[in-house]
Design a protein around this motif. Structure first.
Motif, PDB file in Angstrom:
ATOM      1  N   LYS A 134       0.853  -1.182   0.000  1.00 43.25           N
ATOM      2  CA  LYS A 134       0.000   0.000   0.000  1.00 43.25           C
ATOM      3  C   LYS A 134       0.894   1.239   0.000  1.00 43.25           C
ATOM      4  CE  LYS A 134      -3.867  -2.377   0.471  1.00 43.25           C
ATOM      5  NZ  LYS A 134      -4.949  -2.372  -0.547  1.00 43.25           N
ATOM      6  N   VAL A 135       0.335   2.365  -0.431  1.00 50.43           N
ATOM      7  CA  VAL A 135       1.123   3.590  -0.497  1.00 50.43           C
ATOM      8  C   VAL A 135       0.248   4.789  -0.132  1.00 50.43           C
ATOM      9  CG1 VAL A 135       0.657   4.095  -2.937  1.00 50.43           C
ATOM     10  CG2 VAL A 135       2.863   4.784  -1.937  1.00 50.43           C
ATOM     11  N   TYR A 136       0.884   5.877   0.297  1.00 57.35           N
ATOM     12  CA  TYR A 136       0.216   7.118   0.706  1.00 57.35           C
ATOM     13  C   TYR A 136      -0.689   6.891   1.927  1.00 57.35           C
ATOM     14  CZ  TYR A 136       1.397   8.092  -4.201  1.00 57.35           C
ATOM     15  OH  TYR A 136       2.034   8.196  -5.417  1.00 57.35           O
ATOM     16  N   ILE A 137      -0.232   6.123   2.894  1.00 57.50           N
ATOM     17  CA  ILE A 137      -1.072   5.764   4.031  1.00 57.50           C
ATOM     18  C   ILE A 137      -0.814   6.712   5.210  1.00 57.50           C
ATOM     19  CG2 ILE A 137      -1.797   3.920   5.563  1.00 57.50           C
ATOM     20  CD1 ILE A 137      -2.276   3.493   2.488  1.00 57.50           C
ATOM     21  N   SER A 138      -1.793   7.547   5.515  1.00 53.82           N
ATOM     22  CA  SER A 138      -1.694   8.483   6.637  1.00 53.82           C
ATOM     23  C   SER A 138      -1.654   7.714   7.955  1.00 53.82           C
ATOM     24  CB  SER A 138      -2.881   9.444   6.631  1.00 53.82           C
ATOM     25  OG  SER A 138      -2.889  10.223   5.458  1.00 53.82           O
ATOM     26  N   ASN A 139      -0.829   8.177   8.886  1.00 55.75           N
ATOM     27  CA  ASN A 139      -0.578   7.528  10.181  1.00 55.75           C
ATOM     28  C   ASN A 139       0.191   6.220  10.032  1.00 55.75           C
ATOM     29  OD1 ASN A 139      -2.036   9.593  11.398  1.00 55.75           O
ATOM     30  ND2 ASN A 139      -3.889   8.383  11.672  1.00 55.75           N
ATOM     31  N   GLY A 140       0.703   5.937   8.846  1.00 52.57           N
ATOM     32  CA  GLY A 140       1.324   4.647   8.591  1.00 52.57           C
ATOM     33  C   GLY A 140       2.535   4.341   9.445  1.00 52.57           C
ATOM     34  N   PHE A 142       4.968  -7.905   8.232  1.00 50.96           N
ATOM     35  CA  PHE A 142       4.509  -6.524   8.003  1.00 50.96           C
ATOM     36  C   PHE A 142       5.711  -5.596   8.105  1.00 50.96           C
ATOM     37  CE2 PHE A 142       3.368  -2.431   9.929  1.00 50.96           C
ATOM     38  CZ  PHE A 142       2.505  -1.938   8.955  1.00 50.96           C
ATOM     39  N   ARG A 143       5.818  -4.688   7.161  1.00 49.96           N
ATOM     40  CA  ARG A 143       6.959  -3.779   7.144  1.00 49.96           C
ATOM     41  C   ARG A 143       6.529  -2.386   6.716  1.00 49.96           C
ATOM     42  NH1 ARG A 143      10.622  -2.838   2.941  1.00 49.96           N
ATOM     43  NH2 ARG A 143       9.717  -4.603   1.791  1.00 49.96           N
ATOM     44  N   ARG A 144       7.029  -1.387   7.424  1.00 48.90           N
ATOM     45  CA  ARG A 144       6.783   0.002   7.049  1.00 48.90           C
ATOM     46  C   ARG A 144       7.913   0.461   6.134  1.00 48.90           C
ATOM     47  NH1 ARG A 144       3.209   1.350  11.585  1.00 48.90           N
ATOM     48  NH2 ARG A 144       3.811   0.039  13.343  1.00 48.90           N
ATOM     49  N   GLY A 145       7.549   1.074   5.038  1.00 43.96           N
ATOM     50  CA  GLY A 145       8.547   1.645   4.148  1.00 43.96           C
ATOM     51  C   GLY A 145       8.878   3.058   4.551  1.00 43.96           C
ATOM     52  N   ARG A 146       9.162   3.876   3.575  1.00 46.11           N
ATOM     53  CA  ARG A 146       9.570   5.258   3.834  1.00 46.11           C
ATOM     54  C   ARG A 146       8.434   6.090   4.417  1.00 46.11           C
ATOM     55  NH1 ARG A 146      10.555   7.666  -1.627  1.00 46.11           N
ATOM     56  NH2 ARG A 146       8.871   6.228  -2.176  1.00 46.11           N
ATOM     57  N   THR A 191       3.179   9.772   6.362  1.00 50.41           N
ATOM     58  CA  THR A 191       2.492   9.162   5.219  1.00 50.41           C
ATOM     59  C   THR A 191       3.419   8.096   4.660  1.00 50.41           C
ATOM     60  OG1 THR A 191       1.458  11.298   4.737  1.00 50.41           O
ATOM     61  CG2 THR A 191       1.353   9.613   3.018  1.00 50.41           C
ATOM     62  N   SER A 192       2.960   6.864   4.608  1.00 46.03           N
ATOM     63  CA  SER A 192       3.891   5.755   4.447  1.00 46.03           C
ATOM     64  C   SER A 192       3.570   4.804   3.311  1.00 46.03           C
ATOM     65  CB  SER A 192       3.923   4.929   5.748  1.00 46.03           C
ATOM     66  OG  SER A 192       4.264   5.722   6.841  1.00 46.03           O
ATOM     67  N   GLU A 193       4.611   4.080   2.943  1.00 47.02           N
ATOM     68  CA  GLU A 193       4.474   2.840   2.196  1.00 47.02           C
ATOM     69  C   GLU A 193       4.340   1.716   3.225  1.00 47.02           C
ATOM     70  OE1 GLU A 193       7.538   3.480  -1.494  1.00 47.02           O
ATOM     71  OE2 GLU A 193       8.399   3.180   0.506  1.00 47.02           O
TER      72      GLU A 193
END
Length: 384
Positions: free
Chosen positions: A158-164, A198-202, A214-216
């Motif tokens: 997923k991309v552009y995820i607020s609070n990510g 599960f992994r958080r990107g930039r 705002t995350s990947e």
């Protein structure tokens, strides 16, 4: 100078408005520049917000909320954006989108598991719909959830995820039946602390909203128990997402209202202090005309959004009404803020001046929650 009292206000909401204004000034404004520099609010600020009733205001008390309705959410949002503590805190996603999905569609167990901790700020929630190849067209998402034994296994991104970056819960749109189109979409809540794979990107760099993370997000064989399927029935995700879109778009309109008020007040103050050609900038005819235009638009938008909130409370605010309000309020707000920035001259282009961040944030309103073009298309579908 600007004074507007929404028609749906009462004594309780007046008290809430005053309390939120004070909280924003004391606990948010002093940290806004630092939050923008670091790319997110402090994690413990979520708990502070929970302590003062800023989170989940419209969630029933039996689930840990404050027992209000959408008016309470609207007033909290309005005061957040009308004060200088506006853009970094992602409460709109947390309280007015995620919490409502869980309240409206979650099982009794899901409501009791997640909502009380969301109300205190112990859990932060995000919703993950957008993918690198799928935005407004949710039927095209490719993130897949398949059953393996007695667990779902989620693969995708997923991309552009607020609070990510800070989310403890991620309401994730997945395909549980890739061949069924919209009827194959489900929502599964991923509890990030327990989710191997599960992994958080930039933390993505953006044109504006620099303090809101705002995350990947990446899901590589993430195993989730079936109890986390929102509502407990597969294939309901698309309907669930569509049901709340009108309210989500109204939240954007309320946000624009608060921010536009602040832009007007900020620009009047700047024009009063700024000296040019031997006098105040405020005394120039062009300045007075532009400010008159902006105040008129600000009052019209407040009146329009006032009516929209009242209609929403009565159950009369449908998808077409929301599309009309969202595109028009967003476009008018951006144009008005642009005029305010122009009156700041070179100072308006400097990040240290508040109007510069308002300009970039106002640009987002024409995109977030469905672009202006998508809103107009939705309205025009009735024409045949």
């Amino acid at each position: 100078m600007f004074d507007y009292r929404f028609s749906w206000m009462d004594d309780e909401l007046d008290m809430l408005s005053d309390a939120m204004r004070g909280f924003v000034e004391k606990e948010m404004s002093p940290h806004e520049a630092r939050w923008q520099a670091q790319g997110h609010v402090d994690r413990d600020f979520w708990r502070k917000a929970g302590e003062v009733g800023m989170l989940c205001a419209s969630i029933p008390e039996e689930y840990g909320g404050h027992g209000g309705d959408f008016r309470h959410e609207a007033m909290i949002t309005y005061q957040q954006y009308a004060g200088r503590g506006h853009s970094s805190f992602g409460n709109g996603v947390h309280s007015q989108i995620c919490a409502w999905y869980i309240l409206e569609f979650g099982t009794e167990d899901q409501k009791k598991r997640w909502l009380p901790k969301m109300a205190t700020g112990e859990l932060v929630c995000a919703i993950a719909m957008t993918e690198p190849g799928a935005g407004s067209d949710l039927q095209s998402i490719r993130t897949r959830a398949r059953m393996d034994g007695n667990e779902y296994v989620i693969d995708g991104s997923k991309v552009y995820i607020s609070n990510g970056q800070q989310a403890d819960l991620v309401i994730t749109a997945v395909k549980t039946d890739p061949e069924a189109g919209a009827k194959g979409v489900s929502l599964i809540v991923v509890e990030t602390a327990q989710a191997q794979g599960f992994r958080r990107g930039r933390n993505l760099e953006k044109l504006g909203l620099h303090g809101q993370d705002t995350s990947e997000l990446f899901f590589d064989g993430v195993r989730v128990p079936p109890e986390n399927l929102l509502g407990g029935v597969e294939g309901q995700g698309f309907r669930q997402l569509m049901t709340n879109l009108a309210q989500e778009r109204l939240v954007i309109c309320v946000t624009a209202c608060g921010m536009l008020r602040r832009a007007l007040e900020t620009t009047i103050a700047f024009a009063t202090d700024r000296r040019i050609f031997g006098g105040r900038l405020l005394d120039k005819q062009n300045t007075r005309f532009r400010l008159a235009e902006v105040e008129t638009v600000t009052r019209v938008i407040h009146g329009y959004v006032d009516d929209c909130v009242a209609r929403h409370r009565r159950g009369e605010f449908d998808a077409v009404s929301a599309a009309m309000a969202k595109w028009w309020v967003a476009e008018q707000t951006f144009e008005a803020v642009n005029k305010c920035l122009q009156l700041h001259g070179g100072a308006g282009y400097m990040a240290e001046y508040d109007i510069s961040s308002m300009f970039t944030e106002a640009r987002l309103y024409t995109i977030a929650g469905g672009s202006t073009e998508t809103m107009k298309d939705l309205i025009a579908r009735r024409y045949g």
